[in-house]
Design a protein around this motif. Structure first.
Motif, PDB file in Angstrom:
ATOM      1  N   GLU A  24       0.830  -1.212   0.000  1.00  0.00           N
ATOM      2  CA  GLU A  24       0.000   0.000   0.000  1.00  0.00           C
ATOM      3  C   GLU A  24       0.857   1.252   0.000  1.00  0.00           C
ATOM      4  OE1 GLU A  24      -2.692   2.132   3.360  1.00  0.00           O
ATOM      5  OE2 GLU A  24      -3.488   0.203   2.670  1.00  0.00           O
ATOM      6  N   ALA A  49       0.888   4.236  -9.303  1.00  0.00           N
ATOM      7  CA  ALA A  49      -0.442   4.843  -9.233  1.00  0.00           C
ATOM      8  C   ALA A  49      -1.285   4.119  -8.192  1.00  0.00           C
ATOM      9  CB  ALA A  49      -1.117   4.784 -10.600  1.00  0.00           C
ATOM     10  N   ASN A  50      -2.120   4.870  -7.506  1.00  0.00           N
ATOM     11  CA  ASN A  50      -3.014   4.323  -6.465  1.00  0.00           C
ATOM     12  C   ASN A  50      -2.267   3.795  -5.242  1.00  0.00           C
ATOM     13  OD1 ASN A  50      -5.291   4.797  -8.158  1.00  0.00           O
ATOM     14  ND2 ASN A  50      -4.824   2.883  -9.255  1.00  0.00           N
ATOM     15  N   LYS A  51      -0.983   4.131  -5.137  1.00  0.00           N
ATOM     16  CA  LYS A  51      -0.217   3.785  -3.939  1.00  0.00           C
ATOM     17  C   LYS A  51       0.017   5.054  -3.116  1.00  0.00           C
ATOM     18  CE  LYS A  51       0.266  -0.460  -5.358  1.00  0.00           C
ATOM     19  NZ  LYS A  51      -0.431  -1.572  -4.672  1.00  0.00           N
TER      20      LYS A  51
END
Length: 423
Positions: free
Chosen positions: A147, A171-173
């Motif tokens: 994460e 991305a999205n981390k």
């Protein structure tokens, strides 16, 4: 390296010799503390990195007995782990939502490691990885199971960070940048899109010419001056009552679980029960919560200052038992040691407005004397300087196990105060 776990004389807490612990806040984009990184490092500063990894594994295996939840309070804990810890059974005894486990750069993405990470992630455990892992192929395989992605400002140029943070697999981390030492560095990393920030930039004094203090801070300083000048108690009480929010916040603060079991219902009672010196100390704490509106980094500074103050008080109490005056002065040194960062003023200017005894002034200005040694000790803890810590602890007849117990108590107290000040 064997870690011996023994009960202290009261039988209520565990003492784990052989390591030092440092606690550093992890901040979000608003510079509010969202977690603490907990770092465990050997008393022997010459120990190899493998020894440090083994030590961390041993400490984590005793998290429950060591009351580590008290150390982080309502926030989360970031802890670095190696493959040995990942593959162990320690996760059975650790709350799933309270810690982020950051994989060491030496972890290799074998089938067994990936399977273990997948199992633990499915159970709700959260992991982070270092973007500068030794094995780039392993990093690519680990990223989907992580994460948080950690970057190190000391190891990357701005140009490299621009290129890295724009890569699609991040991305999205949540992107974390470590070793942020100045406010300018924070602003630059904020612009790059980082989510989490680690470093003591918020505690570095930035001197602001013609700085104007917040009215609430000036009011508190005036009240502290009344107390130190032996003004009449009625005058002190009336001065506090002029600011309704100040009086209410003061009563709320002194009635937290951090203070004790005696309920205090009025300012007059606070003066009688606490005494003038302790009341002045609480007002100094409140200065950190009365900064200008929208001022950044107040909460982490409050947490660091209160942790410093309480730890120095506890050490002084242990070293000079029965001498309340020395303990109170030690607390004041810890609390005031960060006021240059709080106010944006040189410490010498602050001491012109807040009167202290000469021994406290010497500690704050030049780190001299008994209190100067105490302040140097706590700064060595924060910078993880085991080599400097050992002789300092000897001056106060402490070992690493004693220090851990005092730190845990100080951090729990600080967490309670921070919660009370931001309800």
């Amino acid at each position: 390296m064997a870690i011996q776990v023994i009960l202290n004389s009261a039988g209520s807490k565990l003492c784990v010799p052989g390591f030092f612990m440092a606690r550093q806040p992890v901040l979000d984009r608003r510079q509010e503390a969202l977690a603490f990184e907990l770092v465990f490092y050997p008393v022997d500063s010459q120990a190899e990195a493998a020894g440090s990894d083994h030590l961390t594994a041993a400490v984590i295996s005793h998290f429950a007995e060591m009351d580590m939840l008290k150390v982080i309070g309502e926030l989360r804990g970031f802890v670095n782990i190696d493959e040995q810890v990942l593959m162990s059974e320690v996760f059975q005894h650790i709350p799933r939502t309270k810690f982020v486990f950051c994989l060491a750069g030496t972890v290799t993405a074998t089938e067994a490691v990936l399977q273990r990470l997948g199992e633990l992630a499915a159970q709700g455990f959260v992991f982070g990885v270092d973007e500068a892992m030794a094995d780039a192929e392993s990093l690519q395989k680990l990223i989907p199971l992580a994460e948080v992605i950690r970057f190190d400002l000391h190891k990357r140029t701005r140009e490299e960070l621009v290129q890295l943070t724009s890569q699609s697999h991040f991305a999205n981390k949540k992107l974390l940048i470590d070793n942020v030492d100045t406010l300018a560095q924070f602003d630059a990393c904020l612009a790059l899109g980082f989510d989490y920030f680690q470093g003591f930039h918020f505690a570095r004094p930035t001197i602001v010419p013609n700085r104007q203090l917040a009215p609430s801070q000036l009011a508190i300083i005036d009240i502290i001056a009344l107390i130190t000048s032996d003004a009449d108690s009625v005058e002190i009480e009336e001065r506090i009552k002029r600011d309704v929010s100040l009086g209410l916040n003061l009563l709320r603060l002194v009635n937290t679980a951090a203070v004790g079991t005696h309920r205090i219902d009025s300012l007059r009672q606070a003066l009688m029960v606490l005494g003038r010196k302790q009341l002045a100390s609480w007002l100094q704490v409140m200065l950190y919560a009365q900064a200008e509106e929208n001022a950044p980094s107040v909460k982490p500074l409050l947490m660091l200052a209160t942790a410093r103050g309480k730890l120095l008080e506890l050490i002084a109490q242990r070293h000079r038992p029965g001498n309340r005056g020395i303990a109170d002065a030690a607390f004041t040194v810890g609390i005031m040691s960060l006021m240059d960062a709080l106010f944006g003023l040189p410490m010498v200017e602050i001491l012109k407005q807040i009167a202290v005894v000469e021994e406290v002034s010497d500690a704050l200005l030049v780190h001299q004397g008994y209190y100067g040694d105490l302040l140097a000790l706590i700064e060595a803890i924060e910078r993880r300087d085991a080599l400097a810590l050992l002789p300092m602890l000897g001056k106060f007849h402490l070992d690493s196990g004693d220090l851990f117990l005092l730190q845990a108590e100080a951090y729990e107290w600080s967490n309670n105060v921070a919660r009370a000040m931001h309800q």
